[in-house]
Design a protein around this motif. Sequence first.
Motif, PDB file in Angstrom:
ATOM      1  N   MET A 170     -16.908  -2.585   9.531  1.00  0.00           N
ATOM      2  CA  MET A 170     -16.729  -2.873   8.118  1.00  0.00           C
ATOM      3  C   MET A 170     -15.357  -2.378   7.678  1.00  0.00           C
ATOM      4  O   MET A 170     -14.970  -1.252   7.966  1.00  0.00           O
ATOM      5  CB  MET A 170     -17.827  -2.174   7.315  1.00  0.00           C
ATOM      6  N   LYS A 171     -14.659  -3.222   6.958  1.00  0.00           N
ATOM      7  CA  LYS A 171     -13.329  -2.874   6.488  1.00  0.00           C
ATOM      8  C   LYS A 171     -13.421  -1.889   5.313  1.00  0.00           C
ATOM      9  O   LYS A 171     -14.242  -2.061   4.415  1.00  0.00           O
ATOM     10  CB  LYS A 171     -12.597  -4.132   6.065  1.00  0.00           C
ATOM     11  N   LYS A 172     -12.580  -0.863   5.319  1.00  0.00           N
ATOM     12  CA  LYS A 172     -12.579   0.143   4.258  1.00  0.00           C
ATOM     13  C   LYS A 172     -11.702  -0.303   3.093  1.00  0.00           C
ATOM     14  O   LYS A 172     -10.789  -1.104   3.252  1.00  0.00           O
ATOM     15  CB  LYS A 172     -12.049   1.469   4.797  1.00  0.00           C
ATOM     16  N   LEU A 173     -12.008   0.254   1.931  1.00  0.00           N
ATOM     17  CA  LEU A 173     -11.187   0.006   0.753  1.00  0.00           C
ATOM     18  C   LEU A 173      -9.874   0.769   0.888  1.00  0.00           C
ATOM     19  O   LEU A 173      -9.826   1.823   1.522  1.00  0.00           O
ATOM     20  CB  LEU A 173     -11.910   0.472  -0.507  1.00  0.00           C
ATOM     21  N   PRO A 174      -8.818   0.307   0.246  1.00  0.00           N
ATOM     22  CA  PRO A 174      -7.549   1.039   0.299  1.00  0.00           C
ATOM     23  C   PRO A 174      -7.644   2.378  -0.448  1.00  0.00           C
ATOM     24  O   PRO A 174      -8.448   2.535  -1.367  1.00  0.00           O
ATOM     25  CB  PRO A 174      -6.550   0.104  -0.375  1.00  0.00           C
ATOM     26  N   ALA A 175      -6.806   3.318  -0.053  1.00  0.00           N
ATOM     27  CA  ALA A 175      -6.825   4.672  -0.633  1.00  0.00           C
ATOM     28  C   ALA A 175      -6.594   4.652  -2.143  1.00  0.00           C
ATOM     29  O   ALA A 175      -7.129   5.503  -2.858  1.00  0.00           O
ATOM     30  CB  ALA A 175      -5.779   5.545   0.048  1.00  0.00           C
ATOM     31  N   ARG A 176      -5.863   3.696  -2.638  1.00  0.00           N
ATOM     32  CA  ARG A 176      -5.564   3.652  -4.081  1.00  0.00           C
ATOM     33  C   ARG A 176      -6.804   3.418  -4.940  1.00  0.00           C
ATOM     34  O   ARG A 176      -6.769   3.610  -6.155  1.00  0.00           O
ATOM     35  CB  ARG A 176      -4.500   2.598  -4.369  1.00  0.00           C
ATOM     36  N   THR A 177      -7.910   2.998  -4.348  1.00  0.00           N
ATOM     37  CA  THR A 177      -9.140   2.771  -5.112  1.00  0.00           C
ATOM     38  C   THR A 177      -9.960   4.055  -5.313  1.00  0.00           C
ATOM     39  O   THR A 177     -10.943   4.034  -6.045  1.00  0.00           O
ATOM     40  CB  THR A 177     -10.027   1.720  -4.432  1.00  0.00           C
ATOM     41  N   MET A 178      -9.543   5.155  -4.688  1.00  0.00           N
ATOM     42  CA  MET A 178     -10.312   6.404  -4.771  1.00  0.00           C
ATOM     43  C   MET A 178     -10.456   6.888  -6.214  1.00  0.00           C
ATOM     44  O   MET A 178     -11.503   7.409  -6.581  1.00  0.00           O
ATOM     45  CB  MET A 178      -9.676   7.490  -3.913  1.00  0.00           C
ATOM     46  N   HIS A 179      -9.430   6.717  -7.053  1.00  0.00           N
ATOM     47  CA  HIS A 179      -9.506   7.225  -8.434  1.00  0.00           C
ATOM     48  C   HIS A 179     -10.547   6.484  -9.264  1.00  0.00           C
ATOM     49  O   HIS A 179     -10.986   6.995 -10.306  1.00  0.00           O
ATOM     50  CB  HIS A 179      -8.129   7.180  -9.101  1.00  0.00           C
ATOM     51  N   ILE A 180     -10.983   5.315  -8.837  1.00  0.00           N
ATOM     52  CA  ILE A 180     -12.066   4.590  -9.501  1.00  0.00           C
ATOM     53  C   ILE A 180     -13.379   4.776  -8.747  1.00  0.00           C
ATOM     54  O   ILE A 180     -14.438   4.969  -9.351  1.00  0.00           O
ATOM     55  CB  ILE A 180     -11.743   3.074  -9.591  1.00  0.00           C
ATOM     56  N   ALA A 181     -13.312   4.743  -7.416  1.00  0.00           N
ATOM     57  CA  ALA A 181     -14.526   4.824  -6.599  1.00  0.00           C
ATOM     58  C   ALA A 181     -15.239   6.169  -6.741  1.00  0.00           C
ATOM     59  O   ALA A 181     -16.471   6.215  -6.793  1.00  0.00           O
ATOM     60  CB  ALA A 181     -14.198   4.563  -5.126  1.00  0.00           C
ATOM     61  N   MET A 182     -14.487   7.261  -6.815  1.00  0.00           N
ATOM     62  CA  MET A 182     -15.109   8.586  -6.910  1.00  0.00           C
ATOM     63  C   MET A 182     -15.909   8.744  -8.205  1.00  0.00           C
ATOM     64  O   MET A 182     -17.089   9.078  -8.161  1.00  0.00           O
ATOM     65  CB  MET A 182     -14.061   9.682  -6.769  1.00  0.00           C
ATOM     66  N   PRO A 183     -15.321   8.524  -9.384  1.00  0.00           N
ATOM     67  CA  PRO A 183     -16.135   8.651 -10.600  1.00  0.00           C
ATOM     68  C   PRO A 183     -17.249   7.610 -10.675  1.00  0.00           C
ATOM     69  O   PRO A 183     -18.315   7.895 -11.217  1.00  0.00           O
ATOM     70  CB  PRO A 183     -15.141   8.498 -11.751  1.00  0.00           C
ATOM     71  N   LEU A 184     -17.029   6.440 -10.121  1.00  0.00           N
ATOM     72  CA  LEU A 184     -18.077   5.425 -10.090  1.00  0.00           C
ATOM     73  C   LEU A 184     -19.285   5.945  -9.319  1.00  0.00           C
ATOM     74  O   LEU A 184     -20.415   5.910  -9.812  1.00  0.00           O
ATOM     75  CB  LEU A 184     -17.554   4.136  -9.451  1.00  0.00           C
ATOM     76  N   ALA A 185     -19.049   6.451  -8.114  1.00  0.00           N
ATOM     77  CA  ALA A 185     -20.145   6.953  -7.281  1.00  0.00           C
ATOM     78  C   ALA A 185     -20.792   8.197  -7.887  1.00  0.00           C
ATOM     79  O   ALA A 185     -22.025   8.310  -7.913  1.00  0.00           O
ATOM     80  CB  ALA A 185     -19.627   7.261  -5.875  1.00  0.00           C
TER      81      ALA A 185
END
Length: 77
Positions: A1-16
């Motif tokens: 499975m392909k991972k999301l780019p590192a720049r998405t961490m600032h949205i992915a972390m609070p989302l999760a």
Amino acid sequence: MKKLPARTMHIAMPLALTFVMTFIVSGIATIRAIGFEPGMTARWMESWMASWMVAFPTMLFLMPIMRRLLSRLIETR
């Protein structure tokens, strides 16, 4: 499975984080308020979605502010 780019961490972390935390907290609050009764799961899911819709944008807004405030109290290496 392909991972999301590192720049998405600032949205992915609070989302999760808000997704999981509001699920747990709303479940506890719903059980305490109405107990285990028929329809409890549906009411829990309604409460969860309502609380998550508030928590996620709030987290996005407050994270940079809290980082700045806490950087005044916590030493960096």
